[in-house]
Design a protein around this motif. Structure first.
Motif, short mmCIF file in Angstrom:
data_model
loop_
_atom_site.label_atom_id
_atom_site.label_comp_id
_atom_site.label_asym_id
_atom_site.label_seq_id
_atom_site.Cartn_x
_atom_site.Cartn_y
_atom_site.Cartn_z
N GLU A 1 -1.79 -0.88 -5.18
CA GLU A 1 -0.89 -1.80 -4.47
C GLU A 1 0.54 -1.24 -4.44
O GLU A 1 1.22 -1.34 -3.43
CB GLU A 1 -0.90 -3.19 -5.12
CG GLU A 1 -2.18 -3.94 -4.85
CD GLU A 1 -2.23 -5.28 -5.56
OE1 GLU A 1 -1.15 -5.77 -5.99
OE2 GLU A 1 -3.33 -5.83 -5.70
N TRP A 2 0.98 -0.66 -5.56
CA TRP A 2 2.31 -0.06 -5.60
C TRP A 2 2.40 1.13 -4.64
O TRP A 2 3.38 1.27 -3.91
CB TRP A 2 2.65 0.37 -7.02
CG TRP A 2 3.95 1.08 -7.08
CD1 TRP A 2 5.20 0.53 -7.03
CD2 TRP A 2 4.15 2.49 -7.14
NE1 TRP A 2 6.15 1.52 -7.09
CE2 TRP A 2 5.53 2.73 -7.15
CE3 TRP A 2 3.26 3.58 -7.21
CZ2 TRP A 2 6.05 4.02 -7.23
CZ3 TRP A 2 3.79 4.85 -7.28
CH2 TRP A 2 5.17 5.05 -7.28
N ARG A 3 1.37 1.96 -4.63
CA ARG A 3 1.36 3.10 -3.71
C ARG A 3 1.37 2.63 -2.25
O ARG A 3 2.07 3.22 -1.42
CB ARG A 3 0.15 3.98 -3.96
CG ARG A 3 0.26 4.78 -5.23
CD ARG A 3 -0.98 5.59 -5.47
NE ARG A 3 -0.84 6.41 -6.66
CZ ARG A 3 -1.85 6.85 -7.37
NH1 ARG A 3 -3.09 6.58 -7.01
NH2 ARG A 3 -1.63 7.60 -8.44
N ASP A 4 0.59 1.61 -1.95
CA ASP A 4 0.59 1.05 -0.59
C ASP A 4 1.97 0.54 -0.21
O ASP A 4 2.44 0.76 0.91
CB ASP A 4 -0.43 -0.08 -0.46
CG ASP A 4 -1.87 0.40 -0.48
OD1 ASP A 4 -2.11 1.62 -0.30
OD2 ASP A 4 -2.76 -0.45 -0.68
N ALA A 5 2.62 -0.15 -1.14
CA ALA A 5 3.96 -0.68 -0.87
C ALA A 5 4.96 0.45 -0.65
O ALA A 5 5.82 0.37 0.23
CB ALA A 5 4.41 -1.58 -2.02
N ALA A 6 4.83 1.52 -1.41
CA ALA A 6 5.72 2.67 -1.24
C ALA A 6 5.51 3.33 0.11
O ALA A 6 6.48 3.71 0.79
CB ALA A 6 5.51 3.68 -2.37
N ARG A 7 4.25 3.47 0.53
CA ARG A 7 3.97 4.04 1.85
C ARG A 7 4.52 3.16 2.95
O ARG A 7 5.09 3.64 3.93
CB ARG A 7 2.46 4.24 2.03
CG ARG A 7 1.93 5.48 1.34
CD ARG A 7 0.49 5.76 1.74
NE ARG A 7 -0.43 4.80 1.18
CZ ARG A 7 -1.05 4.94 0.00
NH1 ARG A 7 -0.83 6.01 -0.72
NH2 ARG A 7 -1.89 4.03 -0.42
N ALA B 1 12.18 -5.92 3.28
CA ALA B 1 11.00 -6.68 2.84
C ALA B 1 9.98 -5.76 2.19
O ALA B 1 9.35 -6.12 1.17
CB ALA B 1 10.38 -7.43 4.01
N ALA B 2 9.81 -4.57 2.74
CA ALA B 2 8.88 -3.61 2.15
C ALA B 2 9.38 -3.15 0.78
O ALA B 2 8.59 -2.96 -0.15
CB ALA B 2 8.68 -2.42 3.08
N LEU B 3 10.69 -2.97 0.64
CA LEU B 3 11.25 -2.62 -0.68
C LEU B 3 10.99 -3.74 -1.69
O LEU B 3 10.66 -3.48 -2.85
CB LEU B 3 12.75 -2.36 -0.58
CG LEU B 3 13.18 -1.09 0.14
CD1 LEU B 3 14.71 -1.03 0.18
CD2 LEU B 3 12.62 0.15 -0.53
N ASP B 4 11.14 -4.98 -1.24
CA ASP B 4 10.87 -6.12 -2.12
C ASP B 4 9.40 -6.13 -2.57
O ASP B 4 9.10 -6.41 -3.74
CB ASP B 4 11.20 -7.44 -1.42
CG ASP B 4 12.69 -7.65 -1.26
OD1 ASP B 4 13.49 -6.95 -1.91
OD2 ASP B 4 13.07 -8.51 -0.43
N ALA B 5 8.49 -5.81 -1.65
CA ALA B 5 7.07 -5.74 -2.00
C ALA B 5 6.83 -4.63 -3.01
O ALA B 5 6.05 -4.80 -3.96
CB ALA B 5 6.23 -5.52 -0.74
N GLY B 6 7.52 -3.51 -2.85
CA GLY B 6 7.39 -2.42 -3.80
C GLY B 6 7.93 -2.81 -5.17
O GLY B 6 7.34 -2.46 -6.20
N GLU B 7 9.03 -3.53 -5.18
CA GLU B 7 9.58 -3.99 -6.44
C GLU B 7 8.62 -4.94 -7.15
O GLU B 7 8.42 -4.85 -8.37
CB GLU B 7 10.92 -4.68 -6.20
CG GLU B 7 11.59 -5.17 -7.46
CD GLU B 7 12.90 -5.88 -7.19
OE1 GLU B 7 13.67 -6.03 -8.16
OE2 GLU B 7 13.17 -6.28 -6.05
N ALA B 8 8.02 -5.84 -6.40
CA ALA B 8 7.05 -6.78 -6.98
C ALA B 8 5.84 -6.03 -7.54
O ALA B 8 5.35 -6.35 -8.63
CB ALA B 8 6.62 -7.80 -5.94
N ALA B 9 5.37 -5.03 -6.81
CA ALA B 9 4.22 -4.24 -7.28
C ALA B 9 4.59 -3.46 -8.54
O ALA B 9 3.78 -3.36 -9.47
CB ALA B 9 3.74 -3.31 -6.18
N ALA B 10 5.80 -2.92 -8.58
CA ALA B 10 6.25 -2.19 -9.77
C ALA B 10 6.37 -3.14 -10.97
O ALA B 10 6.01 -2.76 -12.09
CB ALA B 10 7.58 -1.51 -9.50
N ALA B 11 6.86 -4.34 -10.75
CA ALA B 11 6.96 -5.32 -11.83
C ALA B 11 5.58 -5.69 -12.36
O ALA B 11 5.39 -5.85 -13.58
CB ALA B 11 7.70 -6.57 -11.35
#
Length: 68
Positions: free
Chosen positions: A15-21, A47-57
């Motif tokens: 999920e984190w990798r998908d968000a980063a892509r 919004a994509a950065l926010d999704a990446g942050e959530a996945a990283a958390a």
């Protein structure tokens, strides 16, 4: 339980990798956007950065639970 933990971590990593892509793709869209679409494109990137942050958390939470 170990396999379940491993698969949960693997899903979180994916999920984190998908968000980063997605963030990378949306950054390119922003860079190439015409003036009339730049605000929308930037908001989409944020919004994509926010999704990446959530996945990283989520990943951090899983790793801290493993360490405990």
């Amino acid at each position: 339980m170990f396999l379940s933990d491993r698969s949960t971590r693997a899903r979180a990593l994916e999920e984190w990798r998908d968000a980063a892509r997605l963030a990378s793709t949306r950054w390119e869209v922003f860079r190439e956007a015409d003036a009339e679409f730049r605000s929308w494109a930037f908001a989409s990137y944020v919004a994509a950065l926010d999704a990446g942050e959530a996945a990283a958390a989520e990943m951090a939470g899983l790793l801290s639970r493993k360490a405990a």
